[in-house]
Design a protein around this motif. Structure first.
Motif, PDB file in Angstrom:
ATOM      1  N   TYR A 123       0.837  -1.201   0.000  1.00  0.00           N
ATOM      2  CA  TYR A 123       0.000   0.000   0.000  1.00  0.00           C
ATOM      3  C   TYR A 123       0.871   1.249   0.000  1.00  0.00           C
ATOM      4  N   ALA A 124       0.343   2.321  -0.549  1.00  0.00           N
ATOM      5  CA  ALA A 124       1.066   3.602  -0.541  1.00  0.00           C
ATOM      6  C   ALA A 124       1.113   4.130   0.890  1.00  0.00           C
ATOM      7  N   LEU A 125       2.186   4.800   1.224  1.00  0.00           N
ATOM      8  CA  LEU A 125       2.337   5.341   2.569  1.00  0.00           C
ATOM      9  C   LEU A 125       1.752   6.749   2.698  1.00  0.00           C
ATOM     10  N   ARG A 126       1.582   7.422   1.562  1.00  0.00           N
ATOM     11  CA  ARG A 126       1.063   8.791   1.582  1.00  0.00           C
ATOM     12  C   ARG A 126      -0.055   8.938   0.559  1.00  0.00           C
ATOM     13  N   LEU A 127      -0.951   9.858   0.834  1.00  0.00           N
ATOM     14  CA  LEU A 127      -2.081  10.110  -0.062  1.00  0.00           C
ATOM     15  C   LEU A 127      -1.615  10.651  -1.411  1.00  0.00           C
ATOM     16  N   ASP A 128      -0.604  11.483  -1.414  1.00  0.00           N
ATOM     17  CA  ASP A 128      -0.141  12.069  -2.677  1.00  0.00           C
ATOM     18  C   ASP A 128       0.594  11.066  -3.569  1.00  0.00           C
ATOM     19  N   ALA A 129       0.905   9.891  -3.057  1.00  0.00           N
ATOM     20  CA  ALA A 129       1.520   8.850  -3.887  1.00  0.00           C
ATOM     21  C   ALA A 129       0.475   8.121  -4.730  1.00  0.00           C
ATOM     22  N   LEU A 130      -0.778   8.334  -4.415  1.00  0.00           N
ATOM     23  CA  LEU A 130      -1.865   7.685  -5.151  1.00  0.00           C
ATOM     24  C   LEU A 130      -2.279   8.548  -6.339  1.00  0.00           C
ATOM     25  N   ASP A 131      -3.413   8.251  -6.894  1.00  0.00           N
ATOM     26  CA  ASP A 131      -3.957   8.955  -8.047  1.00  0.00           C
ATOM     27  C   ASP A 131      -3.963  10.467  -7.818  1.00  0.00           C
ATOM     28  N   SER A 178      -0.890  -2.307   5.516  1.00  0.00           N
ATOM     29  CA  SER A 178      -2.065  -1.729   6.170  1.00  0.00           C
ATOM     30  C   SER A 178      -2.094  -0.219   5.941  1.00  0.00           C
ATOM     31  N   PHE A 179      -3.289   0.335   6.065  1.00  0.00           N
ATOM     32  CA  PHE A 179      -3.435   1.793   6.005  1.00  0.00           C
ATOM     33  C   PHE A 179      -4.765   2.177   6.643  1.00  0.00           C
ATOM     34  N   GLU A 180      -4.861   3.429   6.987  1.00  0.00           N
ATOM     35  CA  GLU A 180      -6.105   3.999   7.499  1.00  0.00           C
ATOM     36  C   GLU A 180      -6.323   5.323   6.795  1.00  0.00           C
ATOM     37  N   VAL A 181      -7.534   5.528   6.336  1.00  0.00           N
ATOM     38  CA  VAL A 181      -7.898   6.803   5.725  1.00  0.00           C
ATOM     39  C   VAL A 181      -9.071   7.361   6.523  1.00  0.00           C
ATOM     40  N   ARG A 182      -8.988   8.647   6.830  1.00  0.00           N
ATOM     41  CA  ARG A 182      -9.942   9.279   7.730  1.00  0.00           C
ATOM     42  C   ARG A 182     -10.505  10.551   7.084  1.00  0.00           C
ATOM     43  N   ALA A 222     -21.679  22.685   8.157  1.00  0.00           N
ATOM     44  CA  ALA A 222     -22.811  22.077   8.868  1.00  0.00           C
ATOM     45  C   ALA A 222     -22.551  20.614   9.205  1.00  0.00           C
ATOM     46  N   GLN A 223     -21.742  19.946   8.415  1.00  0.00           N
ATOM     47  CA  GLN A 223     -21.500  18.523   8.639  1.00  0.00           C
ATOM     48  C   GLN A 223     -20.743  18.269   9.943  1.00  0.00           C
ATOM     49  N   ALA A 224     -20.061  19.258  10.462  1.00  0.00           N
ATOM     50  CA  ALA A 224     -19.331  19.103  11.725  1.00  0.00           C
ATOM     51  C   ALA A 224     -20.291  18.871  12.889  1.00  0.00           C
ATOM     52  N   LYS A 225     -21.563  19.221  12.707  1.00  0.00           N
ATOM     53  CA  LYS A 225     -22.565  19.033  13.766  1.00  0.00           C
ATOM     54  C   LYS A 225     -23.281  17.695  13.665  1.00  0.00           C
ATOM     55  N   ASP A 226     -22.898  16.868  12.710  1.00  0.00           N
ATOM     56  CA  ASP A 226     -23.517  15.552  12.536  1.00  0.00           C
ATOM     57  C   ASP A 226     -23.157  14.683  13.742  1.00  0.00           C
ATOM     58  N   PRO A 227     -24.130  14.296  14.561  1.00  0.00           N
ATOM     59  CA  PRO A 227     -23.811  13.562  15.793  1.00  0.00           C
ATOM     60  C   PRO A 227     -23.223  12.181  15.520  1.00  0.00           C
ATOM     61  N   GLY A 228     -22.018  11.967  16.008  1.00  0.00           N
ATOM     62  CA  GLY A 228     -21.378  10.662  15.904  1.00  0.00           C
ATOM     63  C   GLY A 228     -20.707  10.367  14.583  1.00  0.00           C
ATOM     64  N   CYS A 229     -20.906  11.198  13.574  1.00  0.00           N
ATOM     65  CA  CYS A 229     -20.340  10.920  12.257  1.00  0.00           C
ATOM     66  C   CYS A 229     -19.540  12.097  11.712  1.00  0.00           C
ATOM     67  N   SER A 230     -19.037  12.951  12.570  1.00  0.00           N
ATOM     68  CA  SER A 230     -18.234  14.073  12.086  1.00  0.00           C
ATOM     69  C   SER A 230     -16.845  13.598  11.660  1.00  0.00           C
ATOM     70  N   GLU A 231     -16.481  12.395  12.074  1.00  0.00           N
ATOM     71  CA  GLU A 231     -15.228  11.781  11.616  1.00  0.00           C
ATOM     72  C   GLU A 231     -15.525  10.334  11.227  1.00  0.00           C
ATOM     73  N   VAL A 232     -15.195   9.997   9.998  1.00  0.00           N
ATOM     74  CA  VAL A 232     -15.468   8.669   9.448  1.00  0.00           C
ATOM     75  C   VAL A 232     -14.141   8.087   8.989  1.00  0.00           C
ATOM     76  N   ALA A 233     -13.912   6.810   9.300  1.00  0.00           N
ATOM     77  CA  ALA A 233     -12.621   6.208   8.963  1.00  0.00           C
ATOM     78  C   ALA A 233     -12.797   4.827   8.343  1.00  0.00           C
ATOM     79  N   LEU A 234     -11.826   4.486   7.513  1.00  0.00           N
ATOM     80  CA  LEU A 234     -11.725   3.168   6.887  1.00  0.00           C
ATOM     81  C   LEU A 234     -10.331   2.650   7.188  1.00  0.00           C
ATOM     82  N   ARG A 235     -10.241   1.440   7.725  1.00  0.00           N
ATOM     83  CA  ARG A 235      -8.937   0.865   8.072  1.00  0.00           C
ATOM     84  C   ARG A 235      -8.826  -0.514   7.431  1.00  0.00           C
ATOM     85  N   ILE A 236      -7.686  -0.749   6.787  1.00  0.00           N
ATOM     86  CA  ILE A 236      -7.383  -2.074   6.243  1.00  0.00           C
ATOM     87  C   ILE A 236      -6.079  -2.528   6.865  1.00  0.00           C
TER      88      ILE A 236
END
Length: 156
Positions: free
Chosen positions: A83-91, A114-118, A126-140
């Motif tokens: 996996y790429a180590l940095r986001l800018d190494a991708l598309d 492994s990697f995690e993208v957040r 307005a999305q910062a006020k979304d209860p419980g979902c203001s931060e969403v993550a995917l981890r492999i």
């Protein structure tokens, strides 16, 4: 004289007819108040549903951004064996913000397998006020995919 009396009676009858007709053309205060109450009740019922829909559409922006990173990582893994180590190494089309600009995208990697993208909601949106979902993550990690914080945020 009979003609004059008849004309006066006819004139009074015409005035009564006109006053009754005038009352029938307009709305009363009670009609206006009833319409306002019905409109207020309709808005009170519809507004929470609308706000929920807006939050779900905002989450969809984060989910699609994270899925694009996941797809780009899968292509990178096929081509390079890790996996790429940095986001800018991708598309090059992947940037630090989601498509609608509601979330900031960051990627972390502890190892080549492994990697995690957040996606973190931008504070002044307005999305910062979304209860419980203001931060969403995917981890492999080790081929296992985990979605955070909950599947509710991932299923808009």
């Amino acid at each position: 004289m009979d003609d004059i009396a008849r004309a006066q009676r006819g004139n009074r009858a015409g005035e009564q007819h006109m006053s009754i007709r005038r009352r029938q053309l307009g709305s009363t205060l009670i009609d206006v108040c009833a319409a306002c109450v019905m409109g207020s009740i309709t808005m009170a019922l519809a507004l929470p549903s609308y706000h929920g829909w807006v939050e779900r559409m905002g989450r969809n922006d984060a989910v699609s951004a994270l899925q694009r990173v996941q797809q780009a990582q899968a292509e990178y893994h096929v081509a390079h064996g890790r996996y790429a180590l940095r986001l800018d190494a991708l598309d090059a089309r992947l940037g630090p913000l989601s498509d609608k600009g509601l979330y900031r995208i960051a990627m972390f990697s502890e190892s080549p397998d492994s990697f995690e993208v957040r996606a973190t909601a931008i504070p002044d949106r307005a999305q910062a006020k979304d209860p419980g979902c203001s931060e969403v993550a995917l981890r492999i990690s080790g081929g296992v995919i985990s979605y955070e914080p909950s599947l509710r945020c991932w299923n808009p």
